[in-house]
Design a protein around this motif. Structure first.
Motif, PDB file in Angstrom:
ATOM      1  N   UNK A  53       0.807  -1.219   0.000  1.00  0.00           N
ATOM      2  CA  UNK A  53       0.000   0.000   0.000  1.00  0.00           C
ATOM      3  C   UNK A  53       0.838   1.266   0.000  1.00  0.00           C
ATOM      4  N   UNK A  54       2.098   1.151   0.416  1.00  0.00           N
ATOM      5  CA  UNK A  54       2.949   2.322   0.617  1.00  0.00           C
ATOM      6  C   UNK A  54       3.975   2.499  -0.486  1.00  0.00           C
TER       7      UNK A  54
ATOM      8  N   UNK B 157       7.504   4.761   3.421  1.00  0.00           N
ATOM      9  CA  UNK B 157       6.315   5.285   4.081  1.00  0.00           C
ATOM     10  C   UNK B 157       6.686   6.171   5.259  1.00  0.00           C
ATOM     11  N   UNK B 158       5.792   7.042   5.628  1.00  0.00           N
ATOM     12  CA  UNK B 158       6.006   7.963   6.749  1.00  0.00           C
ATOM     13  C   UNK B 158       4.711   8.004   7.541  1.00  0.00           C
ATOM     14  N   UNK B 159       4.775   7.635   8.817  1.00  0.00           N
ATOM     15  CA  UNK B 159       3.615   7.660   9.691  1.00  0.00           C
ATOM     16  C   UNK B 159       3.980   8.471  10.927  1.00  0.00           C
ATOM     17  N   UNK B 160       3.154   9.453  11.258  1.00  0.00           N
ATOM     18  CA  UNK B 160       3.445  10.318  12.399  1.00  0.00           C
ATOM     19  C   UNK B 160       2.240  10.359  13.338  1.00  0.00           C
ATOM     20  N   UNK B 161       2.457   9.897  14.553  1.00  0.00           N
ATOM     21  CA  UNK B 161       1.463   9.968  15.621  1.00  0.00           C
ATOM     22  C   UNK B 161       1.683  11.296  16.329  1.00  0.00           C
TER      23      UNK B 161
ATOM     24  N   UNK C 109      -2.414   3.865  -7.126  1.00  0.00           N
ATOM     25  CA  UNK C 109      -2.271   4.796  -6.016  1.00  0.00           C
ATOM     26  C   UNK C 109      -1.505   4.110  -4.888  1.00  0.00           C
ATOM     27  N   UNK C 110      -0.642   4.880  -4.216  1.00  0.00           N
ATOM     28  CA  UNK C 110       0.057   4.384  -3.031  1.00  0.00           C
ATOM     29  C   UNK C 110       0.085   5.482  -1.972  1.00  0.00           C
TER      30      UNK C 110
END
Length: 145
Positions: free
Chosen positions: A34-35, A39-43, A123-124
């Motif tokens: 999916x990425x 990928x970048x994930x920010x909490x 899409x990603x």
């Protein structure tokens, strides 16, 4: 022609992939597809944001499961707005989540801003940043339509 339904499906797959129970581990092996890139994930729920790559996010969640600190998590989108320009898109994804299978208690909510690119015919997800709803931060009504 841009197909928003592809972004809808991608977002749904992400939320499904991170949800788990004692009987079913998260579907992390599917998240990599999916990425785009790492990928970048920010909490952004704390004084200092917690910055993850997809891999470090997966490792952090698996550590919680293996240490016995997490046995259930479910997250699902309840409202969204997606804007597309060319080969880029941004989605305001309002979600609800729970750390318990108890359906009686109200689930908590939050907002996830997700950025996408269209590359190599699909899409990603490039990045996402989220914040949960609190007494201080209420989800705007315009996000819930």
């Amino acid at each position: 022609m841009i197909n928003i339904q592809e972004i809808d499906k991608l977002t749904e797959q992400f939320y499904k992939g991170i949800s788990f129970s004692q009987e079913h581990y998260p579907q992390f092996d599917q998240l990599g597809e999916l990425f785009f890139g790492a990928g970048k994930l920010i909490d952004n729920n704390y004084d200092k944001p917690i910055d993850f790559t997809l891999q470090s996010y997966i490792q952090a969640v698996m550590r919680q499961i293996e240490d016995g600190n997490a046995s259930f998590y479910s997250q699902q989108e309840i409202s969204d707005t997606t804007e597309v320009f060319g080969n880029t898109a941004q989605r305001i994804s309002v979600y609800e989540y729970s750390f318990t299978a108890e359906t009686q208690q109200p689930w908590k909510k939050g907002v996830n801003y997700i950025q996408f690119i269209f590359t190599e015919g699909k899409w990603q997800i490039v990045s996402m940043v989220w914040t949960d709803e609190t007494e201080e931060f209420s989800i705007p009504e315009t996000y819930l339509i």
